[in-house]
Design a protein around this motif. Structure first.
Motif, mmCIF file in Angstrom:
data_model
loop_
_atom_site.group_PDB
_atom_site.id
_atom_site.type_symbol
_atom_site.label_atom_id
_atom_site.label_comp_id
_atom_site.label_asym_id
_atom_site.label_seq_id
_atom_site.Cartn_x
_atom_site.Cartn_y
_atom_site.Cartn_z
ATOM 1 N N THR A 45 -8.086 -5.414 -53.104
ATOM 2 C CA THR A 45 -9.471 -6.346 -52.837
ATOM 3 C C THR A 45 -10.100 -5.853 -52.085
ATOM 4 O O THR A 45 -9.721 -4.931 -50.949
ATOM 5 C CB THR A 45 -8.794 -7.742 -52.582
ATOM 6 N N VAL A 46 -11.529 -6.175 -52.007
ATOM 7 C CA VAL A 46 -12.738 -5.602 -51.142
ATOM 8 C C VAL A 46 -12.187 -6.121 -49.738
ATOM 9 O O VAL A 46 -12.327 -5.202 -48.784
ATOM 10 C CB VAL A 46 -13.892 -6.144 -51.680
ATOM 11 N N MET A 47 -11.726 -7.402 -49.511
ATOM 12 C CA MET A 47 -11.251 -7.891 -48.302
ATOM 13 C C MET A 47 -10.616 -7.193 -47.561
ATOM 14 O O MET A 47 -10.434 -6.866 -46.386
ATOM 15 C CB MET A 47 -10.871 -9.477 -48.484
ATOM 16 N N ALA A 48 -9.324 -6.801 -48.439
ATOM 17 C CA ALA A 48 -8.381 -5.964 -47.476
ATOM 18 C C ALA A 48 -8.952 -4.273 -47.232
ATOM 19 O O ALA A 48 -8.579 -3.911 -46.224
ATOM 20 C CB ALA A 48 -7.236 -5.739 -48.775
ATOM 21 N N ILE A 49 -9.555 -3.754 -48.242
ATOM 22 C CA ILE A 49 -10.411 -2.460 -47.936
ATOM 23 C C ILE A 49 -11.301 -2.665 -46.340
ATOM 24 O O ILE A 49 -11.145 -1.919 -45.549
ATOM 25 C CB ILE A 49 -11.151 -1.987 -48.760
ATOM 26 N N GLU A 50 -12.187 -3.597 -46.419
ATOM 27 C CA GLU A 50 -13.116 -3.958 -45.399
ATOM 28 C C GLU A 50 -12.183 -4.206 -43.978
ATOM 29 O O GLU A 50 -12.626 -3.645 -43.204
ATOM 30 C CB GLU A 50 -13.979 -5.256 -45.584
ATOM 31 N N ALA A 51 -11.420 -4.861 -44.177
ATOM 32 C CA ALA A 51 -10.577 -5.148 -43.120
ATOM 33 C C ALA A 51 -9.756 -3.938 -42.445
ATOM 34 O O ALA A 51 -9.883 -3.879 -41.097
ATOM 35 C CB ALA A 51 -9.369 -6.294 -43.128
#
Length: 171
Positions: A45-51
């Motif tokens: 997920t984008v959220m996991a990568i951004e985090a």
């Protein structure tokens, strides 16, 4: 038996570390970001990568799917980059730092005409804003070679692009 279990535990730990690879591990704000983006990508997920990459100020700005590949725009270290990712294999084939854009030179992705003839290729770049016109002169432009999944710099003389392709993003 204990030795076998130990080997399996170590192998599992190695695999979990490999899973955390997401295509941004080589990116450094003071390095060649576009070059570092080319290679394996993640389907996390984008959220996991951004985090995981707060140090890069990483932010997903949107994507478009073109069947065999996708174009994905990221804000990285305060600059904007577009990557071309081969969908079946999750591999970034090319990356481009997008030129600065504004209301007077908006970002663009879509179709254009070259000397009055429609181009079959998808084009990325910036346009010169002119009120009341449906087609705007390109300031910068790259066509996408769909076979190679690569950006190809192109001249802008005689290149008019539809206002419909103007992209509203902000890093």
């Amino acid at each position: 038996m204990r030795k076998t279990i130990g080997i399996l535990v170590l192998a599992f730990m190695g695999c979990s570390h490999a899973y955390a690879r997401d295509g941004f591990e080589k990116v450094r704000c003071d390095g060649d970001i576009a070059k570092a983006l080319i290679g394996p990508a993640s389907n996390e997920t984008v959220m996991a990568i951004e985090a995981r990459h707060k140090d890069l100020k990483l932010k997903d700005l949107g994507a478009s799917d073109y069947g065999r590949f996708s174009s994905i725009t990221w804000s990285i270290c305060g600059r904007e980059f577009m990557v071309l990712e081969e969908n079946r294999r999750n591999i970034v084939r090319d990356a481009l730092e997008l030129p600065a854009h504004s209301d007077t030179t908006p970002a663009f992705e879509g179709t254009c005409k070259l000397n009055g003839k429609p181009m079959p290729e998808y084009v990325v770049g910036t346009l010169r804003e002119e009120s009341g016109k449906d087609e705007l002169q390109a300031v910068t432009a790259w066509k996408v070679d769909e076979k190679a999944i690569k950006f190809v710099k192109m001249p802008t003389d005689g290149l008019l692009c539809s206002r419909d392709g103007i992209v509203k993003t902000s890093p």
